[in-house]
Design a protein around this motif. Structure first.
Motif, PDB file in Angstrom:
ATOM      1  N   LEU A  87      -6.184 -16.769  -8.744  1.00 12.53           N
ATOM      2  CA  LEU A  87      -6.155 -17.691  -7.623  1.00 12.53           C
ATOM      3  C   LEU A  87      -7.500 -17.642  -6.915  1.00 12.53           C
ATOM      4  O   LEU A  87      -8.031 -16.556  -6.648  1.00 12.53           O
ATOM      5  CB  LEU A  87      -5.038 -17.281  -6.659  1.00 12.53           C
ATOM      6  N   ARG A  88      -8.055 -18.809  -6.615  1.00 16.20           N
ATOM      7  CA  ARG A  88      -9.342 -18.865  -5.924  1.00 16.20           C
ATOM      8  C   ARG A  88      -9.156 -19.471  -4.544  1.00 16.20           C
ATOM      9  O   ARG A  88      -8.666 -20.588  -4.401  1.00 16.20           O
ATOM     10  CB  ARG A  88     -10.362 -19.688  -6.734  1.00 16.20           C
ATOM     11  N   LEU A  89      -9.517 -18.703  -3.526  1.00 15.63           N
ATOM     12  CA  LEU A  89      -9.366 -19.115  -2.136  1.00 15.63           C
ATOM     13  C   LEU A  89     -10.685 -18.946  -1.389  1.00 15.63           C
ATOM     14  O   LEU A  89     -11.399 -17.962  -1.608  1.00 15.63           O
ATOM     15  CB  LEU A  89      -8.285 -18.281  -1.444  1.00 15.63           C
ATOM     16  N   THR A  90     -10.969 -19.884  -0.499  1.00 15.87           N
ATOM     17  CA  THR A  90     -12.177 -19.776   0.338  1.00 15.87           C
ATOM     18  C   THR A  90     -11.899 -19.023   1.623  1.00 15.87           C
ATOM     19  O   THR A  90     -12.826 -18.597   2.310  1.00 15.87           O
ATOM     20  CB  THR A  90     -12.693 -21.175   0.699  1.00 15.87           C
ATOM     21  N   GLY A  91     -10.639 -18.888   1.972  1.00 17.78           N
ATOM     22  CA  GLY A  91     -10.245 -18.277   3.239  1.00 17.78           C
ATOM     23  C   GLY A  91      -9.715 -19.284   4.239  1.00 17.78           C
ATOM     24  O   GLY A  91      -9.138 -18.891   5.264  1.00 17.78           O
ATOM     25  N   ALA A  92      -9.890 -20.570   3.950  1.00 13.36           N
ATOM     26  CA  ALA A  92      -9.402 -21.591   4.880  1.00 13.36           C
ATOM     27  C   ALA A  92      -7.892 -21.518   5.054  1.00 13.36           C
ATOM     28  O   ALA A  92      -7.355 -21.796   6.137  1.00 13.36           O
ATOM     29  CB  ALA A  92      -9.817 -22.981   4.397  1.00 13.36           C
ATOM     30  N   VAL A  93      -7.166 -21.130   4.010  1.00 12.11           N
ATOM     31  CA  VAL A  93      -5.712 -21.074   4.075  1.00 12.11           C
ATOM     32  C   VAL A  93      -5.227 -20.047   5.089  1.00 12.11           C
ATOM     33  O   VAL A  93      -4.111 -20.154   5.612  1.00 12.11           O
ATOM     34  CB  VAL A  93      -5.136 -20.766   2.674  1.00 12.11           C
ATOM     35  N   ASP A  94      -6.033 -19.056   5.388  1.00 11.50           N
ATOM     36  CA  ASP A  94      -5.597 -18.000   6.298  1.00 11.50           C
ATOM     37  C   ASP A  94      -5.355 -18.515   7.714  1.00 11.50           C
ATOM     38  O   ASP A  94      -4.659 -17.862   8.504  1.00 11.50           O
ATOM     39  CB  ASP A  94      -6.625 -16.870   6.330  1.00 11.50           C
TER      40      ASP A  94
ATOM     41  N   GLN B 131      -3.613 -13.145  -2.924  1.00  9.52           N
ATOM     42  CA  GLN B 131      -4.946 -13.178  -2.348  1.00  9.52           C
ATOM     43  C   GLN B 131      -5.963 -13.738  -3.344  1.00  9.52           C
ATOM     44  O   GLN B 131      -5.681 -13.894  -4.534  1.00  9.52           O
ATOM     45  CB  GLN B 131      -5.356 -11.759  -1.924  1.00  9.52           C
ATOM     46  N   ASP B 132      -7.142 -13.983  -2.850  1.00  8.19           N
ATOM     47  CA  ASP B 132      -8.217 -14.515  -3.690  1.00  8.19           C
ATOM     48  C   ASP B 132      -8.504 -13.568  -4.855  1.00  8.19           C
ATOM     49  O   ASP B 132      -8.602 -12.351  -4.677  1.00  8.19           O
ATOM     50  CB  ASP B 132      -9.488 -14.693  -2.838  1.00  8.19           C
ATOM     51  N   GLY B 133      -8.642 -14.144  -6.043  1.00  9.91           N
ATOM     52  CA  GLY B 133      -9.005 -13.372  -7.221  1.00  9.91           C
ATOM     53  C   GLY B 133      -7.842 -12.727  -7.943  1.00  9.91           C
ATOM     54  O   GLY B 133      -8.053 -12.080  -8.976  1.00  9.91           O
ATOM     55  N   VAL B 134      -6.624 -12.884  -7.433  1.00  9.31           N
ATOM     56  CA  VAL B 134      -5.459 -12.230  -8.040  1.00  9.31           C
ATOM     57  C   VAL B 134      -4.669 -13.247  -8.856  1.00  9.31           C
ATOM     58  O   VAL B 134      -4.255 -14.275  -8.333  1.00  9.31           O
ATOM     59  CB  VAL B 134      -4.561 -11.608  -6.959  1.00  9.31           C
ATOM     60  N   PRO B 135      -4.432 -12.998 -10.135  1.00 14.28           N
ATOM     61  CA  PRO B 135      -3.604 -13.909 -10.935  1.00 14.28           C
ATOM     62  C   PRO B 135      -2.128 -13.707 -10.643  1.00 14.28           C
ATOM     63  O   PRO B 135      -1.709 -12.633 -10.193  1.00 14.28           O
ATOM     64  CB  PRO B 135      -3.937 -13.506 -12.372  1.00 14.28           C
ATOM     65  N   ALA B 136      -1.352 -14.724 -10.912  1.00 14.27           N
ATOM     66  CA  ALA B 136       0.086 -14.621 -10.687  1.00 14.27           C
ATOM     67  C   ALA B 136       0.711 -13.531 -11.547  1.00 14.27           C
ATOM     68  O   ALA B 136       1.697 -12.901 -11.147  1.00 14.27           O
ATOM     69  CB  ALA B 136       0.752 -15.961 -10.967  1.00 14.27           C
ATOM     70  N   LEU B 137       0.155 -13.285 -12.708  1.00 19.32           N
ATOM     71  CA  LEU B 137       0.689 -12.247 -13.581  1.00 19.32           C
ATOM     72  C   LEU B 137       0.672 -10.886 -12.904  1.00 19.32           C
ATOM     73  O   LEU B 137       1.486 -10.017 -13.211  1.00 19.32           O
ATOM     74  CB  LEU B 137      -0.111 -12.196 -14.887  1.00 19.32           C
ATOM     75  N   ALA B 138      -0.236 -10.689 -11.960  1.00 17.89           N
ATOM     76  CA  ALA B 138      -0.341  -9.400 -11.282  1.00 17.89           C
ATOM     77  C   ALA B 138       0.883  -9.082 -10.449  1.00 17.89           C
ATOM     78  O   ALA B 138       1.098  -7.931 -10.078  1.00 17.89           O
ATOM     79  CB  ALA B 138      -1.586  -9.383 -10.396  1.00 17.89           C
ATOM     80  N   ALA B 139       1.694 -10.079 -10.117  1.00 18.94           N
ATOM     81  CA  ALA B 139       2.893  -9.838  -9.321  1.00 18.94           C
ATOM     82  C   ALA B 139       4.079  -9.422 -10.173  1.00 18.94           C
ATOM     83  O   ALA B 139       5.153  -9.175  -9.652  1.00 18.94           O
ATOM     84  CB  ALA B 139       3.255 -11.090  -8.522  1.00 18.94           C
ATOM     85  N   VAL B 140       3.905  -9.334 -11.490  1.00 20.67           N
ATOM     86  CA  VAL B 140       4.986  -8.885 -12.365  1.00 20.67           C
ATOM     87  C   VAL B 140       5.085  -7.362 -12.255  1.00 20.67           C
ATOM     88  O   VAL B 140       4.161  -6.655 -12.641  1.00 20.67           O
ATOM     89  CB  VAL B 140       4.720  -9.299 -13.827  1.00 20.67           C
TER      90      VAL B 140
END
Length: 537
Positions: A213-220, A109-118
């Motif tokens: 990760l930076r998302l505007t929401g368009a990907v949803d 999701q927006d604002g979450v780095p990939a490292l957070a999935a470790v």
């Protein structure tokens, strides 16, 4: 024509897609395997610092090179870490993307780095500290949707160190050959393919894991497909169970544009079953796949339906995160503490101690003359087992301190995903613990959890001594969970542990709130009789 853009995970490059790409091409598709800067291709002076934005730009460059005239549709496929640049790029080119495929990957999701999935919290914090000069902070969880997707670990713990200066400009050394399973199950990968994977692996730029990760929401709005590798611990049934908990953040997984497939292999299907993967990708591009069931407004989720037994409507006494169901008998009474499973999204309501199954068991116990206890603990993601175990231990001590409880006669009863916590009690059982019970438990971390810590009951049971264990095993268990139970039982047999198995041949995971059968009722009665016999004698 479908245009597939294939994005690899950590440490790897376009080479991992070779066999799958060949099969897609033979089926008439156009295929672009992306070489991400750093692991896949050398950086230049303009990209001295490689971060997630660099990889998003790599994917955008490929998207922009595709002519989508004449009905050509782009399908983005992200494996493992690759889903982060895929979602970042799709968010910026949503109108050009027909579908995103999450290949054994979560839903960041927006604002979450990939490292957070470790899942390995120690590794996560250590890398964050080294990269930021001692200021940890990349250890936020994956979020409910990422956890529920359950489709793979961005990283699953390694002994490799980050090197280089602070600020995310270092690198994470690739795993040695025998370390790959800690980044995802290698089930099904031929030895030669694993040798090649190791030989071609490259350091992962630390900035790609640390930058949010930076998302505007368009990907949803882009349709998506999750491909779950069951050998890595993911399955459609497990995702459906998470959705049924009712967290609003997970309801997007039930949308009409979201589909799911399963592959009976480990975390590297492009290496273990490239033909099958190619077939699934073609079907995903066509909009096929399993769709999750959304709970309607008038439909009660399975875990909130009535308990299968008629139990006395005993009142509860609430104190902090524990509820006591007290028997009518006087004097200090033995207690049975019922520990809910999970992970349960933090926003799920009602919380587990109010679920009919836990309340039903506690009232049943209280009706038999012992104190029944339910509690809430903070197992919201697989990274939370440490604090959940601490919550359980603290709650047990509060129960034992209650003057209405016989502190020397207590049983602990674990359900489902709380099973790994039993390792703490099996490994060093206190004298007051008269019995440990587990019902349809997960008795080992699933492969995609990446856990290398203490929560392995099969290792701990050798130290259980004479502690009685009552394990309720359901015959229609999720295969990934059933395998952990069999591993535990084999270890228990090897060391001569005192384990009694209550078999429910036609029982499902969470059977107590499904349409009841006499077999299921008798299983609950039998398990309760055995536990109470140990705790009251």
């Amino acid at each position: 024509m479908t245009v597939f853009i294939l994005v690899p995970g950590v440490f790897t490059g376009a080479h991992v897609w070779e066999e799958t790409a060949a099969r897609l091409t033979a089926a008439g598709a156009e295929v672009h395997a992306v070489a991400l800067t750093g692991p896949g291709r050398p950086r230049d002076a303009a990209t001295a610092v490689v971060d997630l934005d660099t990889h998003v730009a790599d994917v955008l460059a490929v998207i922009d090179s595709v002519d989508t005239a004449a009905g050509r549709e782009i399908v983005l496929v992200g494996h493992d870490y690759g889903i982060h640049p895929v979602r970042g790029a799709a968010d910026r080119r949503a109108e050009r993307i027909a579908r995103i495929v999450h290949l054994d990957a979560g839903m960041p999701q927006d604002g979450v780095p990939a490292l957070a999935a470790v899942p390995d919290q120690a590794l996560r914090e250590r890398l964050a500290e080294r990269a930021t000069g001692g200021a940890a902070g990349a250890g936020a969880g994956t979020g409910a949707a990422g956890t529920a997707a359950g489709t793979g670990a961005t990283g699953a713990g390694t002994d490799a160190d980050a090197s280089g200066p602070a600020g995310g400009t270092g690198e994470l050394a690739p795993p040695a050959r025998d370390e790959w399973p800690r980044w995802g199950s290698t089930a099904g990968v031929p030895d030669a393919a694993l040798d090649r994977l190791t030989a071609l692996a490259a350091p992962q730029p630390l900035g790609t894991l640390l930058q949010p990760l930076r998302l505007t929401g368009a990907v949803d709005a882009v349709p998506s497909t999750g491909v779950l590798c069951t050998g890595n611990g993911g399955s459609i049934e497990l995702v459906q169970m998470q959705v049924d908990f009712g967290d609003p953040a997970l309801q997007a997984l039930t949308g009409p544009g979201v589909t799911f497939f399963e592959l009976p292999t480990g975390h590297w299907p492009m290496l273990s079953c490239p033909a099958e993967l190619a077939g699934v990708l073609l079907r995903a591009a066509a909009g096929e796949g399993h769709r999750l069931k959304a709970s309607g407004p008038a439909e009660t989720p399975a875990h909130l339906r009535p308990f299968l037994l008629d139990v006395p409507e005993l009142p509860r006494e609430r104190a902090g995160n524990i509820d006591l169901y007290l028997p009518g008998a006087e004097g200090p009474r033995p207690a049975v503490v019922f520990v809910h499973g999970g992970p349960v999204p933090a926003g799920a309501r009602p919380t587990p101690r109010d679920w009919p199954t836990l309340v039903g068991y506690a009232r049943y116990a209280a009706g038999q003359g012992v104190v029944g206890v339910t509690l809430d603990h903070r197992l919201h993601g697989v990274e939370d087992y440490g604090r959940a175990a601490a919550d359980v231990a603290a709650a047990v001590e509060r129960v034992r301190a209650d003057p209405r409880v016989d502190a020397d006669r207590v049983a602990l009863w674990f359900f489902s995903g709380s099973g790994p916590i039993t390792a703490d009690w099996l490994g060093a059982p206190p004298a007051w613990l008269r019995c440990l019970a587990a019902t349809y438990p997960i008795m080992a971390p699933l492969p995609n959890w990446g856990m290398t810590c203490r929560f392995r009951p099969a290792d701990a049971v050798a130290h259980a001594g004479a502690l009685p264990v009552v394990l309720t095993r359901v015959g229609l268990e999720v295969p990934e969970i059933a395998a952990t139970v069999e591993e535990f039982l084999a270890a228990a047999e090897d060391c001569g542990a005192a384990v009694d198995v209550v078999d429910v041949p036609h029982g499902h995971h969470g059977f107590e709130t499904l349409d009841p059968t006499d077999e299921w009722r008798e299983a609950v009665h039998r398990a309760m009789r055995q536990v109470l016999a140990h705790v009251t004698n």
